[in-house]
Write an enzyme that holds these catalytic residues in place. Structure first.
Site, PDB file in Angstrom:
ATOM      1  N   ALA A  14       0.825  -1.215   0.000  1.00  0.00           N
ATOM      2  CA  ALA A  14       0.000   0.000   0.000  1.00  0.00           C
ATOM      3  C   ALA A  14       0.849   1.251   0.000  1.00  0.00           C
ATOM      4  O   ALA A  14       0.456   2.285   0.510  1.00  0.00           O
ATOM      5  CB  ALA A  14      -0.918  -0.017   1.221  1.00  0.00           C
ATOM      6  N   ARG A  20      -2.513   8.587 -10.395  1.00  0.00           N
ATOM      7  CA  ARG A  20      -3.612   8.735 -11.360  1.00  0.00           C
ATOM      8  C   ARG A  20      -4.950   9.091 -10.717  1.00  0.00           C
ATOM      9  O   ARG A  20      -5.902   9.426 -11.399  1.00  0.00           O
ATOM     10  CB  ARG A  20      -3.737   7.454 -12.198  1.00  0.00           C
ATOM     11  CG  ARG A  20      -2.660   7.362 -13.271  1.00  0.00           C
ATOM     12  CD  ARG A  20      -2.602   5.987 -13.900  1.00  0.00           C
ATOM     13  NE  ARG A  20      -1.938   5.019 -13.042  1.00  0.00           N
ATOM     14  CZ  ARG A  20      -1.859   3.723 -13.325  1.00  0.00           C
ATOM     15  NH1 ARG A  20      -2.426   3.241 -14.416  1.00  0.00           N
ATOM     16  NH2 ARG A  20      -1.223   2.905 -12.504  1.00  0.00           N
ATOM     17  N   THR A  84       7.541  -3.522  -6.403  1.00  0.00           N
ATOM     18  CA  THR A  84       6.741  -4.401  -5.538  1.00  0.00           C
ATOM     19  C   THR A  84       7.620  -5.386  -4.753  1.00  0.00           C
ATOM     20  O   THR A  84       7.300  -5.736  -3.615  1.00  0.00           O
ATOM     21  CB  THR A  84       5.706  -5.183  -6.373  1.00  0.00           C
ATOM     22  OG1 THR A  84       6.373  -5.760  -7.516  1.00  0.00           O
ATOM     23  CG2 THR A  84       4.589  -4.278  -6.861  1.00  0.00           C
ATOM     24  N   GLU A 157       6.420  -8.470 -17.280  1.00  0.00           N
ATOM     25  CA  GLU A 157       5.617  -7.251 -17.215  1.00  0.00           C
ATOM     26  C   GLU A 157       5.325  -6.729 -18.619  1.00  0.00           C
ATOM     27  O   GLU A 157       6.106  -6.955 -19.556  1.00  0.00           O
ATOM     28  CB  GLU A 157       6.357  -6.176 -16.407  1.00  0.00           C
ATOM     29  CG  GLU A 157       6.456  -6.489 -14.929  1.00  0.00           C
ATOM     30  CD  GLU A 157       5.101  -6.707 -14.291  1.00  0.00           C
ATOM     31  OE1 GLU A 157       4.283  -5.768 -14.274  1.00  0.00           O
ATOM     32  OE2 GLU A 157       4.841  -7.829 -13.813  1.00  0.00           O
ATOM     33  N   ASN A 172      -1.097 -11.885 -14.142  1.00  0.00           N
ATOM     34  CA  ASN A 172      -0.789 -11.958 -12.716  1.00  0.00           C
ATOM     35  C   ASN A 172      -1.698 -11.001 -11.956  1.00  0.00           C
ATOM     36  O   ASN A 172      -1.715  -9.802 -12.228  1.00  0.00           O
ATOM     37  CB  ASN A 172       0.687 -11.547 -12.544  1.00  0.00           C
ATOM     38  CG  ASN A 172       1.035 -11.226 -11.103  1.00  0.00           C
ATOM     39  OD1 ASN A 172       0.483 -11.816 -10.175  1.00  0.00           O
ATOM     40  ND2 ASN A 172       1.968 -10.296 -10.924  1.00  0.00           N
ATOM     41  N   ASN A 230      -6.671   2.075 -10.033  1.00  0.00           N
ATOM     42  CA  ASN A 230      -5.602   3.061 -10.221  1.00  0.00           C
ATOM     43  C   ASN A 230      -6.124   4.471 -10.428  1.00  0.00           C
ATOM     44  O   ASN A 230      -5.438   5.428 -10.114  1.00  0.00           O
ATOM     45  CB  ASN A 230      -4.730   2.665 -11.413  1.00  0.00           C
ATOM     46  CG  ASN A 230      -4.057   1.321 -11.175  1.00  0.00           C
ATOM     47  OD1 ASN A 230      -3.414   1.120 -10.167  1.00  0.00           O
ATOM     48  ND2 ASN A 230      -4.265   0.403 -12.093  1.00  0.00           N
ATOM     49  N   ASN A 380     -51.512  12.401  20.498  1.00  0.00           N
ATOM     50  CA  ASN A 380     -51.597  13.039  19.193  1.00  0.00           C
ATOM     51  C   ASN A 380     -50.908  14.386  19.271  1.00  0.00           C
ATOM     52  O   ASN A 380     -51.256  15.221  20.103  1.00  0.00           O
ATOM     53  CB  ASN A 380     -53.069  13.214  18.794  1.00  0.00           C
ATOM     54  CG  ASN A 380     -53.179  13.714  17.368  1.00  0.00           C
ATOM     55  OD1 ASN A 380     -53.224  12.949  16.416  1.00  0.00           O
ATOM     56  ND2 ASN A 380     -53.179  15.030  17.206  1.00  0.00           N
ATOM     57  N   TYR A 390     -33.939  23.945  23.546  1.00  0.00           N
ATOM     58  CA  TYR A 390     -32.608  24.556  23.671  1.00  0.00           C
ATOM     59  C   TYR A 390     -32.758  26.004  24.097  1.00  0.00           C
ATOM     60  O   TYR A 390     -33.456  26.790  23.443  1.00  0.00           O
ATOM     61  CB  TYR A 390     -31.927  24.468  22.302  1.00  0.00           C
ATOM     62  CG  TYR A 390     -30.503  24.936  22.260  1.00  0.00           C
ATOM     63  CD1 TYR A 390     -29.573  24.512  23.203  1.00  0.00           C
ATOM     64  CD2 TYR A 390     -30.077  25.801  21.252  1.00  0.00           C
ATOM     65  CE1 TYR A 390     -28.262  24.943  23.137  1.00  0.00           C
ATOM     66  CE2 TYR A 390     -28.762  26.220  21.176  1.00  0.00           C
ATOM     67  CZ  TYR A 390     -27.853  25.796  22.129  1.00  0.00           C
ATOM     68  OH  TYR A 390     -26.550  26.220  22.054  1.00  0.00           O
ATOM     69  N   SER A 408     -52.597  22.051  17.367  1.00  0.00           N
ATOM     70  CA  SER A 408     -51.654  22.510  16.348  1.00  0.00           C
ATOM     71  C   SER A 408     -50.924  23.770  16.811  1.00  0.00           C
ATOM     72  O   SER A 408     -51.445  24.546  17.605  1.00  0.00           O
ATOM     73  CB  SER A 408     -52.399  22.829  15.052  1.00  0.00           C
ATOM     74  OG  SER A 408     -52.941  21.642  14.541  1.00  0.00           O
TER      75      SER A 408
HETATM   76  C1  UD1 Z   1       1.691  -5.271 -10.599  1.00  0.00           C
HETATM   77  C2  UD1 Z   1       2.468  -6.513 -11.070  1.00  0.00           C
HETATM   78  C3  UD1 Z   1       1.791  -7.061 -12.314  1.00  0.00           C
HETATM   79  C4  UD1 Z   1       0.349  -7.387 -12.022  1.00  0.00           C
HETATM   80  C5  UD1 Z   1      -0.378  -6.154 -11.443  1.00  0.00           C
HETATM   81  C6  UD1 Z   1      -1.736  -6.578 -10.942  1.00  0.00           C
HETATM   82  C7  UD1 Z   1       4.793  -6.241 -10.475  1.00  0.00           C
HETATM   83  C8  UD1 Z   1       6.154  -5.866 -10.938  1.00  0.00           C
HETATM   84  N1  UD1 Z   1       3.808  -6.149 -11.359  1.00  0.00           N
HETATM   85  O1  UD1 Z   1       1.805  -4.296 -11.604  1.00  0.00           O
HETATM   86  O2  UD1 Z   1       2.461  -8.242 -12.743  1.00  0.00           O
HETATM   87  O3  UD1 Z   1      -0.310  -7.814 -13.200  1.00  0.00           O
HETATM   88  O4  UD1 Z   1       0.350  -5.615 -10.312  1.00  0.00           O
HETATM   89  O5  UD1 Z   1      -2.506  -5.469 -10.516  1.00  0.00           O
HETATM   90  O6  UD1 Z   1       4.635  -6.624  -9.324  1.00  0.00           O
HETATM   91  N2  UD1 Z   1       3.569  -0.836  -4.489  1.00  0.00           N
HETATM   92  C9  UD1 Z   1       4.313  -0.525  -3.362  1.00  0.00           C
HETATM   93  N3  UD1 Z   1       5.595  -0.129  -3.503  1.00  0.00           N
HETATM   94  C10 UD1 Z   1       6.186  -0.023  -4.717  1.00  0.00           C
HETATM   95  C11 UD1 Z   1       5.433  -0.329  -5.863  1.00  0.00           C
HETATM   96  C12 UD1 Z   1       4.127  -0.723  -5.713  1.00  0.00           C
HETATM   97  O7  UD1 Z   1       3.802  -0.613  -2.232  1.00  0.00           O
HETATM   98  O8  UD1 Z   1       7.366   0.336  -4.751  1.00  0.00           O
HETATM   99  C13 UD1 Z   1       2.181  -1.283  -4.317  1.00  0.00           C
HETATM  100  C14 UD1 Z   1       1.179  -0.346  -4.936  1.00  0.00           C
HETATM  101  O9  UD1 Z   1       0.714   0.604  -3.976  1.00  0.00           O
HETATM  102  C15 UD1 Z   1       0.061  -1.292  -5.332  1.00  0.00           C
HETATM  103  C16 UD1 Z   1       0.791  -2.603  -5.639  1.00  0.00           C
HETATM  104  O10 UD1 Z   1       2.039  -2.504  -4.990  1.00  0.00           O
HETATM  105  O11 UD1 Z   1      -0.832  -1.525  -4.262  1.00  0.00           O
HETATM  106  C17 UD1 Z   1       0.976  -2.845  -7.114  1.00  0.00           C
HETATM  107  O12 UD1 Z   1       1.791  -1.814  -7.652  1.00  0.00           O
HETATM  108  P1  UD1 Z   1       1.538  -1.182  -9.070  1.00  0.00           P
HETATM  109  O13 UD1 Z   1       2.558  -0.145  -9.314  1.00  0.00           O
HETATM  110  O14 UD1 Z   1       0.122  -0.799  -9.199  1.00  0.00           O
HETATM  111  O15 UD1 Z   1       1.894  -2.437  -9.988  1.00  0.00           O
HETATM  112  P2  UD1 Z   1       1.407  -2.738 -11.429  1.00  0.00           P
HETATM  113  O16 UD1 Z   1       2.214  -1.978 -12.393  1.00  0.00           O
HETATM  114  O17 UD1 Z   1      -0.066  -2.597 -11.493  1.00  0.00           O
HETATM  115 CA    CA Z   2      -1.823  -1.665 -10.063  1.00  0.00          CA
END
Ligand code: UD1
Ligand code: CA
Length: 459
Positions: A14, A20, A84, A157, A172, A230, A380, A390, A408
């Site tokens: 998170a 966006r 991630t 990716e 994925n 997003n 009634n 108040y 009334s």
């Molecule tokens: C990611 C996956 C992709 C998958 C997709 C599904 C990777 C590299 N890619 O892509 O394969 O199909 O999700 O929705 O994992 N986040 C962090 N820290 C970071 C980056 C991201 O906490 O440094 C969190 C984001 O807040 C989000 C989640 O990880 O909740 C996914 O990140 P996001 O950048 O949306 O990944 P996608 O490009 O959508």
């Molecule tokens: Ca995403």
């Protein structure tokens, strides 16, 4: 009792900024069905009985932590969003080697517990499980690359994929189940050698295969479940999907909906048998509707219990109230917090009730304000009556005994009490208690002025 000794640690990603959304509010705090996206994901972790939950936060961390002030949650700061894989790595110091790690995303709120259970059950605990889904348009997602035997080899990716890989429709979802010890190893082996220069969690799949560890894809049959949010268009789509599910659940529980596409549920609605809900009803918080309750069009019901056989007519608002059996409310009534209607009570149009009890069979039918009052049975209350509760500094109580009749346009200057069976004449400003069984009236003598003439307009 858990089925095995392995404890389940959930890591929720998170930390993303959610650029966006174009918002000052962190993405995972954006509301879906009245509560933050992250709250939906946290609910899931309850449903699957996670032993530990670590939220990886970054952007707007203070706000996110403040919104989920729970001692059971663990937090891991990802100061820089390097991908991630890097995000999961920030959580690893709080995870034991013997654990099983389930990775979820804070922006994927529509997953169901049963899908997660499937992933956890169908993946052997020493294997890597990935939740995948087939999409007609897989653009933007990581593609699942299987070998000739059909087993998963790696994830590529969108931005790193070649033309053939881009044709793959199995994607994925971002949800993984991974044994903690090898996960820790793979995460340290990640390299940001890709189009985005990030540490990809998805690369652990290739590393597992290299280590001879099975990667198990569990295919989710509903792309809606794995939908990631997003931007605000996707947020609205998810809201729609959520509301559709909630409406179906209500109908399956026995309610009749005038139009399942025009009801909004921002909480939990529990219904008895043969409940009817007209269009544009909004339910907020925990709402209970007894058997045969009817909710008219454009009503808002928040955190309230409405018992069997009660009818709520159009455009009424009910908040933190308790309504007994066979009552009638509205149209255009407003029950504010602390309103209690006993069986068979009637509250009609343009009536506001706050922190008051309307006794059994009593009627407050038109254009009235009842605040801080205790009204007995079969009373009634005439049109345009006001409890003056108040004094500018404090609130005071009004008590009205059983069988009283309030004419009334009466003003009841609290603190005050009206006796049982008392009658209060229309137009009275009652400033002293009225005794049982008698007529009390306060009214200036009426006069007619002989020879009076209306003024005429100056020329
Ligand atoms: C990611 C996956 C992709 C998958 C997709 C599904 C990777 C590299 N890619 O892509 O394969 O199909 O999700 O929705 O994992 N986040 C962090 N820290 C970071 C980056 C991201 O906490 O440094 C969190 C984001 O807040 C989000 C989640 O990880 O909740 C996914 O990140 P996001 O950048 O949306 O990944 P996608 O490009 O959508
Ligand atoms: Ca995403």
């Amino acid at each position: 009792m858990s089925e095995s000794q392995t404890s389940l640690s959930v890591v929720i990603l998170a930390a993303g900024k959610g650029t966006r959304m174009r918002s000052d509010i962190p993405k995972v705090l954006q509301p879906l069905a009245g509560k933050p996206l992250l709250a939906h994901v946290l609910d899931l972790t309850d449903d699957i009985h996670a032993d530990d939950v670590v939220v990886v936060y970054g952007f707007g961390g203070d706000q996110v932590q403040a919104a989920f002030d729970s001692p059971n949650l663990k937090w891991a700061l990802q100061a820089e969003q390097l991908g991630t894989g890097h995000a999961v790595q920030q959580a690893m110091p709080q995870i034991e080697d013997g654990d099983r790690v389930l990775v979820l995303c804070g922006d994927v709120p529509l997953l169901t517990a049963s899908t997660l259970q499937r992933l956890l059950q169908e993946t052997p605990t020493d294997a890597v499980g990935v939740l995948t889904v087939e999409m007609d348009d897989p653009t933007g997602y990581g593609r699942i690359i299987r070998n000739a035997a059909g087993t998963v080899d790696r994830i590529v990716e969108q931005k790193d994929a070649n033309d053939d890989e881009l044709l793959v429709e199995e994607i994925n979802s971002g949800v993984f189940a991974v044994p903690a010890a090898p996960l820790r190893r793979w995460l340290t082996a990640l390299e940001p050698k890709n189009a985005q220069g990030e540490y990809y969690l998805t690369d652990i799949v290739g590393l597992a295969v290299d280590d001879g560890i099975n990667v198990h894809a569990v295919v989710c049959d509903d792309p809606e479940e794995t939908m990631g949010i997003n931007d605000r268009v996707q947020l609205a789509e998810a809201e729609c999907a959520f509301q559709n599910r909630a409406a179906i659940a209500l109908m399956q529980a026995g309610a009749r909906l005038a139009d399942p596409a025009r009801v909004d549920i921002r909480g939990t609605v529990t219904v008895g048998r043969d409940v009817f809900i007209d269009i544009n009803a909004v339910f907020i918080g925990d709402v209970v509707l007894g058997d045969r309750v009817q909710i008219g069009p454009n009503c808002i019901v928040q955190q309230s219990v409405i018992e069997a056989g009660t009818q709520v007519l159009a455009n009424s608002l009910i908040e933190s109230s308790r309504v007994g059996e066979s009552c009638n409310i509205g149209p255009y009534a407003r029950l504010r917090p602390g309103a209690v209607l006993e069986r068979g009570a009637k509250v009609g149009n343009f009536v506001e009730v706050k922190k008051s009890t309307i006794g059994e069979g009593s009627k407050v039918n038109h254009l009235t304000y009842i605040g801080d009052a205790q009204i007995g049975k079969n009373v009634n209350v005439g049109a345009g009556t006001i409890t003056c509760n108040y004094d500018g500094a404090n609130k005071h109580l009004t008590t009205i005994g059983d069988d009283a009749f309030i004419g009334s346009g009466v003003e009841l200057v609290a603190p005050i009490s009206v006796g049982k069976g008392a009658t209060i004449g229309a137009g009275t400003t009652l400033s002293k208690d009225a005794p049982d069984g008698q007529l009390t009236i306060e009214r200036a003598r009426q006069r007619t002025i002989d020879g009076w003439q209306r003024p005429e307009k100056n020329k």
